[in-house]
Design an enzyme around this catalytic site. Structure first.
Site, PDB file in Angstrom:
ATOM      1  N   CYS A 131       0.756  -1.309  -0.072  1.00 59.47           N
ATOM      2  CA  CYS A 131      -0.066   0.186  -0.121  1.00 59.47           C
ATOM      3  C   CYS A 131       0.835   1.212   0.079  1.00 59.47           C
ATOM      4  O   CYS A 131       0.669   2.256  -0.814  1.00 59.47           O
ATOM      5  CB  CYS A 131      -0.978  -0.085   1.206  1.00 59.47           C
ATOM      6  SG  CYS A 131      -0.038  -0.063   2.850  1.00 59.47           S
ATOM      7  N   VAL A 163      -4.959  -2.409   9.809  1.00 60.04           N
ATOM      8  CA  VAL A 163      -3.946  -3.195   9.023  1.00 60.04           C
ATOM      9  C   VAL A 163      -4.308  -4.749   9.944  1.00 60.04           C
ATOM     10  O   VAL A 163      -4.288  -4.703  11.182  1.00 60.04           O
ATOM     11  CB  VAL A 163      -2.443  -2.483  10.007  1.00 60.04           C
ATOM     12  CG1 VAL A 163      -1.159  -3.573   9.782  1.00 60.04           C
ATOM     13  CG2 VAL A 163      -2.317  -1.120   9.628  1.00 60.04           C
ATOM     14  N   PRO A 165      -3.917  -8.840  10.301  1.00 58.31           N
ATOM     15  CA  PRO A 165      -2.695  -9.818  10.863  1.00 58.31           C
ATOM     16  C   PRO A 165      -1.844 -10.188   9.700  1.00 58.31           C
ATOM     17  O   PRO A 165      -0.504 -10.540   9.865  1.00 58.31           O
ATOM     18  CB  PRO A 165      -3.490 -11.113  11.407  1.00 58.31           C
ATOM     19  CG  PRO A 165      -4.884 -11.019  10.742  1.00 58.31           C
ATOM     20  CD  PRO A 165      -5.185  -9.619  10.340  1.00 58.31           C
ATOM     21  N   THR A 167      -0.692  -8.307   7.040  1.00 61.19           N
ATOM     22  CA  THR A 167       0.289  -7.142   7.061  1.00 61.19           C
ATOM     23  C   THR A 167       1.227  -7.103   8.029  1.00 61.19           C
ATOM     24  O   THR A 167       2.324  -6.999   7.955  1.00 61.19           O
ATOM     25  CB  THR A 167      -0.292  -5.876   6.864  1.00 61.19           C
ATOM     26  OG1 THR A 167      -1.441  -5.917   5.961  1.00 61.19           O
ATOM     27  CG2 THR A 167       0.448  -4.768   6.563  1.00 61.19           C
ATOM     28  N   ARG A 168       0.723  -7.385   9.356  1.00 65.71           N
ATOM     29  CA  ARG A 168       1.564  -7.106  10.527  1.00 65.71           C
ATOM     30  C   ARG A 168       2.607  -8.376  10.709  1.00 65.71           C
ATOM     31  O   ARG A 168       3.858  -8.155  11.027  1.00 65.71           O
ATOM     32  CB  ARG A 168       0.791  -7.468  11.661  1.00 65.71           C
ATOM     33  CG  ARG A 168      -0.317  -6.309  12.171  1.00 65.71           C
ATOM     34  CD  ARG A 168      -1.100  -6.382  13.313  1.00 65.71           C
ATOM     35  NE  ARG A 168      -2.054  -5.228  13.081  1.00 65.71           N
ATOM     36  CZ  ARG A 168      -1.868  -4.356  14.137  1.00 65.71           C
ATOM     37  NH1 ARG A 168      -0.934  -3.902  14.531  1.00 65.71           N
ATOM     38  NH2 ARG A 168      -2.950  -3.276  14.019  1.00 65.71           N
ATOM     39  N   ALA A 169       2.286  -9.462  10.025  1.00 70.92           N
ATOM     40  CA  ALA A 169       3.156 -10.589   9.835  1.00 70.92           C
ATOM     41  C   ALA A 169       4.362 -10.345   8.807  1.00 70.92           C
ATOM     42  O   ALA A 169       5.387 -10.924   8.702  1.00 70.92           O
ATOM     43  CB  ALA A 169       2.442 -11.733   9.471  1.00 70.92           C
ATOM     44  N   ASN A 170       3.902  -9.315   7.991  1.00 72.27           N
ATOM     45  CA  ASN A 170       4.778  -9.063   6.786  1.00 72.27           C
ATOM     46  C   ASN A 170       5.652  -7.671   6.703  1.00 72.27           C
ATOM     47  O   ASN A 170       5.891  -7.175   5.724  1.00 72.27           O
ATOM     48  CB  ASN A 170       4.007  -9.233   5.547  1.00 72.27           C
ATOM     49  CG  ASN A 170       3.572 -10.649   5.002  1.00 72.27           C
ATOM     50  OD1 ASN A 170       2.952 -10.794   3.984  1.00 72.27           O
ATOM     51  ND2 ASN A 170       3.767 -11.568   6.097  1.00 72.27           N
TER      52      ASN A 170
END
EC number: 1.2.1.10
Length: 303
Positions: A131, A163, A165, A167-170
């Site tokens: 994004c 955001v 999970p 995106t948070r993991a990446n």
């Protein structure tokens, strides 16, 4: 008559659901399947309620129906870790893969900068960067099309609530992929990307800051003109993409400040980060469909 290309969405999370809602309005793409791995997924339930075929048994279960349902486009909104395997399986069956994860095994795609080239070449896997990349790389490209950019730094600030999970993991992949695309597609000699996840309530709209360091004194008139034109190009598919301030010139540094308001299809309008990703992915698929309809490209024969 226009021939819509039929599509599958892999990953029923925030991105996949928003994409589905946008696709329902498309003149060129018809959503047919949504694939997940959780039988209790809200996203799969929503898709079923909208008349979409679903499976919670992953891509291998869906593949049995792919040819019969004439699926030609896949949108992968899962995670960088599983994308490569998904892409390998679907590309082998003649499906064009649009990658919304930071896996980046295919070439980067920023629609106003290089989409036409990918569509004309019938790239079977294109990566939508991130994004932050979709929001900022058009601006870096606008500057670098006028003058050489030695260094570009982008800061994407997004609301915590937007955001998920995945995106948070990446996050690490996010910064690496975005920085790499700032160089390759934006045209900067060196790129850096920073993501800020802001927990403020009420949630803030997506904000993006772009700093470009030029190798010589700036051509202010032509850089400004190039930036304004590029903003208009992005607004064709993301109406809420706005120039808040800039370009501001300080010696050889050019700074541009953007905000991105979403359409509010699935998540509220502050989630411009979600919107710019899904809108860019859909625009990409539509360009492929337009090229197929005009016979400029031919999809793989699989019968």
């Amino acid at each position: 008559m226009r021939k819509k290309l039929r599509a599958v969405i892999i990953g029923p999370g925030n991105i996949g659901t928003d994409l589905l809602i946008k696709m329902k309005r498309s003149d060129w793409i018809e959503p047919v399947w949504m694939v997940g791995i959780d039988p209790d997924s809200d996203g799969l339930k929503r898709a079923r309620d909208m008349g979409i075929k679903t499976t919670h048994q992953g891509i291998d279960d869906f593949i049995d129906y792919l040819i019969a349902d004439d699926i030609r486009i896949a949108f992968d909104a899962t995670s960088a870790y599983v994308h490569e395997e998904n892409s390998r399986k679907l590309n082998a069956l003649g499906v064009v893969m649009i990658d919304l994860t930071p896996a980046a095994i295919g070439p980067y795609c920023i629609p106003p900068v290089n989409l036409e080239e990918h569509a004309n070449n019938l790239e079977m896997n294109v990566n939508m960067v991130t994004c932050g990349g979709q929001a900022t790389i058009p601006m870096v490209a606008a500057v670098s099309s006028v003058q050489k950019v030695d260094y570009a730094e982008i800061i994407a600030t997004v609301s915590s609530r937007s955001v998920g999970p995945g995106t948070r993991a990446n996050i690490d992949e996010f910064t690496r992929t975005t920085a790499s695309a700032v160089e390759q597609i934006g045209g900067a000699r060196k790129g850096k990307a920073i993501i800020v996840i802001n927990p403020a309530e009420p949630p803030l709209m997506m904000r993006d800051t772009i700093h470009c360091l030029l190798s010589e004194d700036p051509d202010e008139v032509n850089i400004s003109k190039s930036v304004y034109n590029m903003v208009k190009e992005v607004q064709k598919y993301v109406p809420g993409y706005r120039l808040v301030n800039g370009p501001i010139f300080d010696g050889r540094k050019v700074s541009i400040f953007m905000e991105v308001e979403g359409l509010g299809d699935f998540l509220p309008t502050y989630s411009g980060n979600l919107d710019i990703m899904t809108a860019a992915a859909l625009r990409t698929a539509e360009m492929f469909a337009e090229r197929v309809a005009s016979k400029a490209i031919t999809l793989p024969n699989r019968h």
